[in-house]
Design an enzyme around this catalytic site. Structure first.
Site, short mmCIF file in Angstrom:
data_model
loop_
_atom_site.label_atom_id
_atom_site.label_comp_id
_atom_site.label_asym_id
_atom_site.label_seq_id
_atom_site.Cartn_x
_atom_site.Cartn_y
_atom_site.Cartn_z
N HIS A 1 0.79 -1.24 0.00
CA HIS A 1 0.00 0.00 0.00
C HIS A 1 0.82 1.29 0.00
O HIS A 1 0.26 2.37 -0.09
CB HIS A 1 -0.96 0.04 1.19
CG HIS A 1 -0.27 0.38 2.48
ND1 HIS A 1 0.57 -0.50 3.11
CD2 HIS A 1 -0.28 1.50 3.24
CE1 HIS A 1 1.04 0.06 4.21
NE2 HIS A 1 0.55 1.27 4.32
N1 UDP Z 1 -3.29 -5.00 9.03
C1 UDP Z 1 -4.55 -5.51 9.32
N2 UDP Z 1 -5.33 -5.90 8.28
C2 UDP Z 1 -4.93 -5.84 6.97
C3 UDP Z 1 -3.64 -5.33 6.70
C4 UDP Z 1 -2.84 -4.91 7.75
O1 UDP Z 1 -4.94 -5.59 10.49
O2 UDP Z 1 -5.70 -6.22 6.09
C5 UDP Z 1 -2.46 -4.56 10.15
C6 UDP Z 1 -1.07 -5.14 10.17
O3 UDP Z 1 -1.06 -6.37 10.83
C7 UDP Z 1 -0.28 -4.08 10.90
C8 UDP Z 1 -0.97 -2.82 10.51
O4 UDP Z 1 -2.25 -3.18 10.00
O5 UDP Z 1 -0.38 -4.21 12.29
C9 UDP Z 1 -0.13 -2.17 9.47
O6 UDP Z 1 -0.79 -1.14 8.94
P1 UDP Z 1 -0.37 -0.54 7.55
O7 UDP Z 1 0.32 -1.58 6.76
O8 UDP Z 1 -1.60 0.10 7.02
O9 UDP Z 1 0.62 0.62 7.98
P2 UDP Z 1 2.16 0.71 8.29
O10 UDP Z 1 2.52 -0.31 9.31
O11 UDP Z 1 2.88 0.52 7.02
O12 UDP Z 1 2.34 2.09 8.80
#
Ligand code: UDP
Length: 346
Positions: free
Chosen positions: A207
């Site tokens: 994403h």
């Molecule tokens: N996550 C979730 N469902 C999904 C995809 C990701 O619960 O379908 C969780 C994942 O396990 C992690 C968090 O969302 O804890 C990560 O969020 P994201 O990837 O949006 O953001 P980033 O960590 O890159 O800031």
């Protein structure tokens, strides 16, 4: 005397981190919390599901701000958060991670001289083209308390001259993972629902703007995943941004097992059963380690360098996995409680 904490959240990873800290705040005498949800993520499967599954009390304020360019979104949040701070008069504003909601909350508080505590402080990709890098650098420089998940984060802050208020408390995502692992056992049925064979499938998420904004970049990532999918089925819970981009660019995802975004308990279950993880998410790189699943990061750099040096993570265009060692610095699952105690004493 009770201290009032005003928490600003808005995006999926922030709900997960804030759930752990909010629980710790409720378990700490002398602290009260008021929450603002900016609305940056608003779909039920990107927002409400986390409040329900992780017992986060409903936010007192829902600003319903999303969409638009970075400046537009951040600006609207800034002007909507300011009046809330003026009327709530909190002792602390607590912000999480590196989104536009983090920056807007921090700027609004800084201008009103309300001290800021930054959870997940000090992370750096050293890539200023990432919107997240700008948000986290600026937030770190106006915050009074810096809650670092790793020793590297402390060093990064030191290199920028930030030495006071810095605490290496461990990673609240580890707290969140431990909570979810217990709760998911009797509440998540996704492995059976999808007829997956544990340890015979991989889990992917994509994403980041650098992978979704440019058709060639997204095509390269999907080609890579399609190729890996020859080894085992790859489950891809698709972020709305990536779904829109794939539709817009006419990129087919039919060799992957695409599902909608899943709740945190299903995510914990999927991770627990996965043979491998492919992701451009920050959080997932560590969650893969917490579940002892090797991760390939779909980016050219990572903020979580210890996952690479300790052999649990590699960059997709980089070297193979290093020799595996345990990572000690993410704490013992009590990072959120340490944060609550430090804020209370500050
Ligand atoms: N996550 C979730 N469902 C999904 C995809 C990701 O619960 O379908 C969780 C994942 O396990 C992690 C968090 O969302 O804890 C990560 O969020 P994201 O990837 O949006 O953001 P980033 O960590 O890159 O800031």
């Amino acid at each position: 005397m009770t201290r009032k904490i005003l928490t600003v959240v808005g995006a999926r990873p922030q709900f997960i981190k804030a759930a752990a800290v909010s629980r710790a705040i409720r378990e700490t005498d002398g602290l009260d919390e008021v929450m603002i949800h900016t609305g940056q993520h608003f779909d039920a499967d990107m927002s409400d599901v986390f409040f329900d599954e992780l017992d986060i009390p409903p936010p007192a304020y829902r600003l319903d701000i999303h969409g638009g360019g970075h400046g537009d979104m951040t600006g609207r949040m800034l002007s909507a958060i300011e009046p809330v701070l003026l009327s709530e008069k909190p002792d602390w504003v607590v912000v999480y991670g590196d989104t536009n909601s983090t920056l807007a909350g921090s700027l609004a508080a800084a201008k009103l001289h309300i001290p800021i505590a930054h959870v997940e402080a000090g992370l750096r990709s050293f890539n200023r083209r990432m919107p997240e890098e700008i948000n986290r650098v600026l937030t770190d420089h106006v915050a009074a308390l810096q809650f670092c998940p790793t020793a590297q984060a402390v060093e990064n802050l030191e290199a920028e001259g930030i030495r006071t208020g810095v605490h290496h408390v461990g990673d609240v995502m580890y707290d969140a993972t431990m909570f979810a692992a217990k709760r998911a056992k009797d509440r998540s049925t996704i492995i059976a629902d999808m007829s997956l064979a544990p340890k015979h499938y991989a889990l992917a998420t994509v994403h980041r703007a650098e992978n979704t904004d440019d058709p060639a970049a997204l095509r390269a990532v999907i080609d890579y995943l399609n190729n890996e999918a020859k080894k085992f089925p790859i489950v891809l819970p698709l972020h709305p941004r990536t779904r829109h981009a794939a539709e817009k660019f006419g990129i087919q995802l039919d060799r992957l097992r695409v599902i909608g975004p899943v709740g945190y308990l299903d995510m914990a279950t999927l991770l627990g059963g996965a043979a491998a993880v492919y992701t451009d998410s920050g959080g997932l790189q560590k969650e893969a380690y917490f579940h002892r699943v090797p991760c390939t990061t779909l980016r050219d750099e990572t903020e979580w360098v210890e996952t690479v040096t300790h052999g649990w993570n590699r960059l997709w265009k980089g070297a193979d996995f290093a020799a595996r060692r345990e990572i000690g610095e993410y704490g013992d699952g009590r990072a959120a409680h340490k944060i609550a105690e430090i804020v209370k004493a500050a």
